[in-house]
Write a protein that holds these residues in place. Structure first.
Motif, PDB file in Angstrom:
ATOM      1  N   UNK A 184     -22.544 -39.177   6.654  1.00 53.34           N
ATOM      2  CA  UNK A 184     -21.548 -38.137   7.171  1.00 53.34           C
ATOM      3  C   UNK A 184     -20.653 -38.057   5.756  1.00 53.34           C
ATOM      4  N   UNK A 185     -20.030 -36.791   5.905  1.00 48.46           N
ATOM      5  CA  UNK A 185     -18.926 -36.505   5.070  1.00 48.46           C
ATOM      6  C   UNK A 185     -17.767 -35.745   5.728  1.00 48.46           C
ATOM      7  N   UNK A 186     -16.670 -36.452   5.713  1.00 46.06           N
ATOM      8  CA  UNK A 186     -15.412 -36.023   6.410  1.00 46.06           C
ATOM      9  C   UNK A 186     -14.417 -35.537   5.360  1.00 46.06           C
ATOM     10  N   UNK A 187     -13.892 -34.411   5.213  1.00 48.09           N
ATOM     11  CA  UNK A 187     -13.157 -33.984   4.190  1.00 48.09           C
ATOM     12  C   UNK A 187     -11.705 -34.508   4.077  1.00 48.09           C
ATOM     13  N   UNK A 188     -11.315 -34.796   2.870  1.00 45.17           N
ATOM     14  CA  UNK A 188      -9.959 -35.096   2.540  1.00 45.17           C
ATOM     15  C   UNK A 188      -9.231 -33.725   2.461  1.00 45.17           C
ATOM     16  N   UNK A 189      -7.951 -33.476   3.106  1.00 48.27           N
ATOM     17  CA  UNK A 189      -7.489 -32.019   3.009  1.00 48.27           C
ATOM     18  C   UNK A 189      -7.334 -31.741   1.485  1.00 48.27           C
ATOM     19  N   UNK A 190      -6.946 -32.386   0.420  1.00 51.96           N
ATOM     20  CA  UNK A 190      -7.021 -32.192  -0.889  1.00 51.96           C
ATOM     21  C   UNK A 190      -8.334 -31.805  -1.567  1.00 51.96           C
ATOM     22  N   UNK A 191      -9.429 -32.016  -0.631  1.00 52.41           N
ATOM     23  CA  UNK A 191     -10.835 -31.349  -1.255  1.00 52.41           C
ATOM     24  C   UNK A 191     -11.237 -29.884  -0.643  1.00 52.41           C
ATOM     25  N   UNK A 192     -10.257 -29.733   0.236  1.00 50.23           N
ATOM     26  CA  UNK A 192     -10.546 -28.543   1.122  1.00 50.23           C
ATOM     27  C   UNK A 192     -11.206 -27.435   0.378  1.00 50.23           C
ATOM     28  N   UNK A 193     -10.652 -27.124  -1.036  1.00 49.13           N
ATOM     29  CA  UNK A 193     -11.097 -26.075  -1.822  1.00 49.13           C
ATOM     30  C   UNK A 193     -12.017 -26.611  -2.729  1.00 49.13           C
ATOM     31  N   UNK A 194     -12.505 -27.938  -2.739  1.00 48.98           N
ATOM     32  CA  UNK A 194     -13.613 -28.429  -3.687  1.00 48.98           C
ATOM     33  C   UNK A 194     -14.706 -28.990  -2.656  1.00 48.98           C
ATOM     34  N   UNK A 195     -14.946 -30.359  -3.238  1.00 47.20           N
ATOM     35  CA  UNK A 195     -16.035 -30.966  -2.648  1.00 47.20           C
ATOM     36  C   UNK A 195     -16.026 -32.501  -3.155  1.00 47.20           C
ATOM     37  N   UNK A 196     -16.104 -33.308  -1.934  1.00 52.02           N
ATOM     38  CA  UNK A 196     -15.822 -34.931  -2.512  1.00 52.02           C
ATOM     39  C   UNK A 196     -17.244 -35.110  -3.303  1.00 52.02           C
ATOM     40  N   UNK A 197     -17.014 -36.133  -4.072  1.00 51.20           N
ATOM     41  CA  UNK A 197     -18.345 -36.470  -4.926  1.00 51.20           C
ATOM     42  C   UNK A 197     -19.345 -37.045  -4.136  1.00 51.20           C
ATOM     43  N   UNK A 198     -19.191 -37.613  -3.081  1.00 54.96           N
ATOM     44  CA  UNK A 198     -20.192 -38.276  -2.103  1.00 54.96           C
ATOM     45  C   UNK A 198     -21.197 -37.085  -1.843  1.00 54.96           C
ATOM     46  N   UNK A 199     -20.720 -35.857  -1.566  1.00 57.00           N
ATOM     47  CA  UNK A 199     -21.766 -34.656  -1.417  1.00 57.00           C
ATOM     48  C   UNK A 199     -23.078 -34.549  -2.141  1.00 57.00           C
ATOM     49  N   UNK A 238     -31.257 -39.816   2.523  1.00 57.23           N
ATOM     50  CA  UNK A 238     -30.071 -39.356   3.617  1.00 57.23           C
ATOM     51  C   UNK A 238     -29.973 -38.101   3.870  1.00 57.23           C
ATOM     52  N   UNK A 239     -29.883 -37.490   5.132  1.00 53.59           N
ATOM     53  CA  UNK A 239     -29.546 -36.363   5.330  1.00 53.59           C
ATOM     54  C   UNK A 239     -28.080 -36.099   5.476  1.00 53.59           C
ATOM     55  N   UNK A 240     -27.437 -35.487   4.740  1.00 47.53           N
ATOM     56  CA  UNK A 240     -26.000 -34.959   4.634  1.00 47.53           C
ATOM     57  C   UNK A 240     -25.652 -34.228   5.822  1.00 47.53           C
ATOM     58  N   UNK A 241     -24.601 -34.463   6.535  1.00 49.05           N
ATOM     59  CA  UNK A 241     -23.840 -33.936   7.771  1.00 49.05           C
ATOM     60  C   UNK A 241     -22.698 -33.862   7.189  1.00 49.05           C
ATOM     61  N   UNK A 242     -22.012 -32.714   6.956  1.00 41.41           N
ATOM     62  CA  UNK A 242     -20.544 -32.288   6.510  1.00 41.41           C
ATOM     63  C   UNK A 242     -19.656 -31.704   7.383  1.00 41.41           C
ATOM     64  N   UNK A 243     -18.467 -32.036   7.397  1.00 46.84           N
ATOM     65  CA  UNK A 243     -17.358 -31.010   7.796  1.00 46.84           C
ATOM     66  C   UNK A 243     -17.485 -29.643   7.061  1.00 46.84           C
ATOM     67  N   UNK A 244     -17.251 -28.431   7.662  1.00 44.03           N
ATOM     68  CA  UNK A 244     -17.072 -27.308   7.070  1.00 44.03           C
ATOM     69  C   UNK A 244     -16.617 -27.188   5.461  1.00 44.03           C
ATOM     70  N   UNK A 245     -17.376 -26.963   4.728  1.00 42.18           N
ATOM     71  CA  UNK A 245     -16.901 -26.907   3.445  1.00 42.18           C
ATOM     72  C   UNK A 245     -17.517 -25.517   2.689  1.00 42.18           C
ATOM     73  N   UNK A 246     -16.771 -24.628   2.287  1.00 38.90           N
ATOM     74  CA  UNK A 246     -17.285 -23.267   1.821  1.00 38.90           C
ATOM     75  C   UNK A 246     -18.280 -23.563   0.503  1.00 38.90           C
TER      76      UNK A 246
END
Length: 452
Positions: free
Chosen positions: A299-314, A322-330
């Motif tokens: 699972x990847x749940x986005x921290x608001x400060x990452x909304x325009x970028x992407x957490x390293x875990x992605x 493992x299969x990535x399942x993420x909150x919507x991130x453009x």
């Protein structure tokens, strides 16, 4: 090869020790695997605070020894995340100094110093959005700042997938007590909901902007309270709530949660989530790789400060089985869309249905994993970043013919002057011994009568 002074933004604190976390662990290892010698600077060991500070040294640090240690290492390149480095770094080195944005620039250290000395730095950002923000914040020229995305050193290691869903992530809460009091003291007021909705839409909004838009609806007490809140903490307002909401939807589906014990604070309110917490200390690249590979969904749940970028875990997840399942991130679609369509959910209410579909569709998961692995191999290994850095700095960072090394810079402490020892008492004469005994006897009697 090259010598790198590698300054992480902060380390994981646990049981009076500090641990270098997954991304930095990978970066350092990749540098060493490519023949470089790395000296790691852990700010927790040296500084009074690790975020939004001035890199002020703890009182007992031997600064002269620290300067000598850095100068004697004589690095060819300094890599500093969030500007968390020795505060007088230019007194010790003559090499390029790279500032990388581990967090939004509002959390960086020595921001005023950086502005005054910006010509001495080169700036990297993990996202185009971050690059634009940093460029504006420090009034940089185009040639001073580069978009250089993250990378991963994790691997797909085939193993039994015994975990349905895993999540490795921190427990977030509002650490600004003024902001917490502001919310608690104004519960039920329409003006408060206006403020929260504004922060939800834009976690980087300024206090001034909010006051200009909604200040007319505040009473005097509300205005006074709000002015004391620290706007750099706006990004944390909904972090914990969003993360808990997503995990709550999954906690009865075989979820394993990994982080520090701060998650235990929700036990009275969300016992199901607390029951998913694995108490093992997880911080290193090896830990993360093992968990992701044995998980069907990650699972990847986005921290608001990452909304325009992407957490390293992605990228870490995408490199494993493992299969990535993420909150919507453009940014995920932008970077990896030509290789793979990552399963993403729009809101935390959607996450359960998406997880159910993925867990019952082995082929879908396998296709996502295969596409993800290929995307990483094509452009998101650390060697890809090192090639960019070689071109920018003219420093050699890749040599597969030798193995480098890494070590952590240890603090030295000032010598403490020994406490003054009282001079030995002189021996009493016989006359004085008698006087002393008489005084002691009389004093005892007077105390019994409460006279002294």
């Amino acid at each position: 090869m090259s010598k790198i002074l590698f300054c992480i933004s902060n380390a994981l604190a646990s049981n009076n020790s500090y641990y270098i976390t997954c991304f930095y662990d990978q970066f350092i290892t990749a540098l060493a695997e490519n023949g470089n010698d790395v000296l790691v600077y852990v700010p927790n060991l040296f500084h009074t605070r690790t975020f939004a500070g001035e890199n002020t040294l703890k009182d007992d640090i031997d600064e002269d020894k620290l300067r000598k240690d850095i100068a004697n290492f004589d690095p060819d390149l300094v890599i500093s995340f969030n500007g968390s480095n020795y505060r007088k770094i230019f007194d010790c080195v003559s090499c390029p100094v790279l500032l990388y944005d581990a967090d939004n620039y509002s959390l960086w250290n020595q921001k005023d110093f950086i502005k005054r000395n910006k010509e001495k730095y080169t700036f990297f950002s993990f996202s185009e959005y971050g690059r634009a923000e940093i460029k504006q914040a420090f009034s940089l020229k185009d040639e001073q700042i580069f978009y250089v995305p993250a990378a991963t050193n994790l691997k797909n290691v085939k193993t039994d997938q015994t975990t349905n869903i895993s999540f490795i992530g921190s427990f977030f809460q509002i650490n600004d007590w003024v902001l917490r009091d502001f919310i608690e003291n104004n519960g039920g007021k329409a003006a408060l909901f206006s403020v929260l909705n504004e922060i939800r839409r834009n976690p980087f909004v300024s206090s001034q902007t909010i006051l200009e838009k909604y200040g007319s609806t505040f009473d005097d007490d509300m205005k006074e309270q709000f002015r004391k809140a620290d706007e750099k903490n706006f990004t944390c307002v909904f972090s914990g709530q969003n993360r808990i909401a997503a995990l709550y939807e999954l906690c009865d589906m075989g979820l394993e949660l990994y982080s520090n014990k701060d998650w235990n604070t929700i036990t009275p309110y969300f016992p199901d989530i607390a029951a998913c917490l694995n108490s093992c200390l997880v911080y290193s690249a090896e830990h993360n790789q093992e968990i992701y590979n044995r998980s069907k969904l990650c699972l990847n749940v986005v921290h608001p400060q990452s909304v325009n970028s992407m957490p390293w875990r992605v990228m870490d997840i995408m490199a494993t089985n493992g299969c990535l399942m993420s909150e919507r991130l453009p940014m995920i679609d932008k970077l990896f869309g030509k290789h793979v369509k990552i399963p993403m959910f729009e809101t935390t209410h959607d996450v359960r249905a998406l997880a159910q579909k993925l867990l019952t569709d082995d082929k879908w998961r396998a296709d996502v994993v295969a596409g993800s692995n290929q995307a990483i191999e094509d452009g998101y290994r650390f060697e890809h970043r090192f090639k960019q850095m070689e071109q920018i700095f003219g420093v050699s960072l890749i040599d597969k013919t030798k193995r480098g090394s890494f070590s952590v810079l240890s603090p030295s402490f000032k010598a403490i002057a020994p406490a003054s020892v009282p001079a030995p008492a002189k021996k009493l004469s016989l006359k004085n011994k008698i006087r002393y005994k008489i005084w002691k006897h009389l004093n005892k009697k007077l105390k019994k009568k409460n006279i002294v």
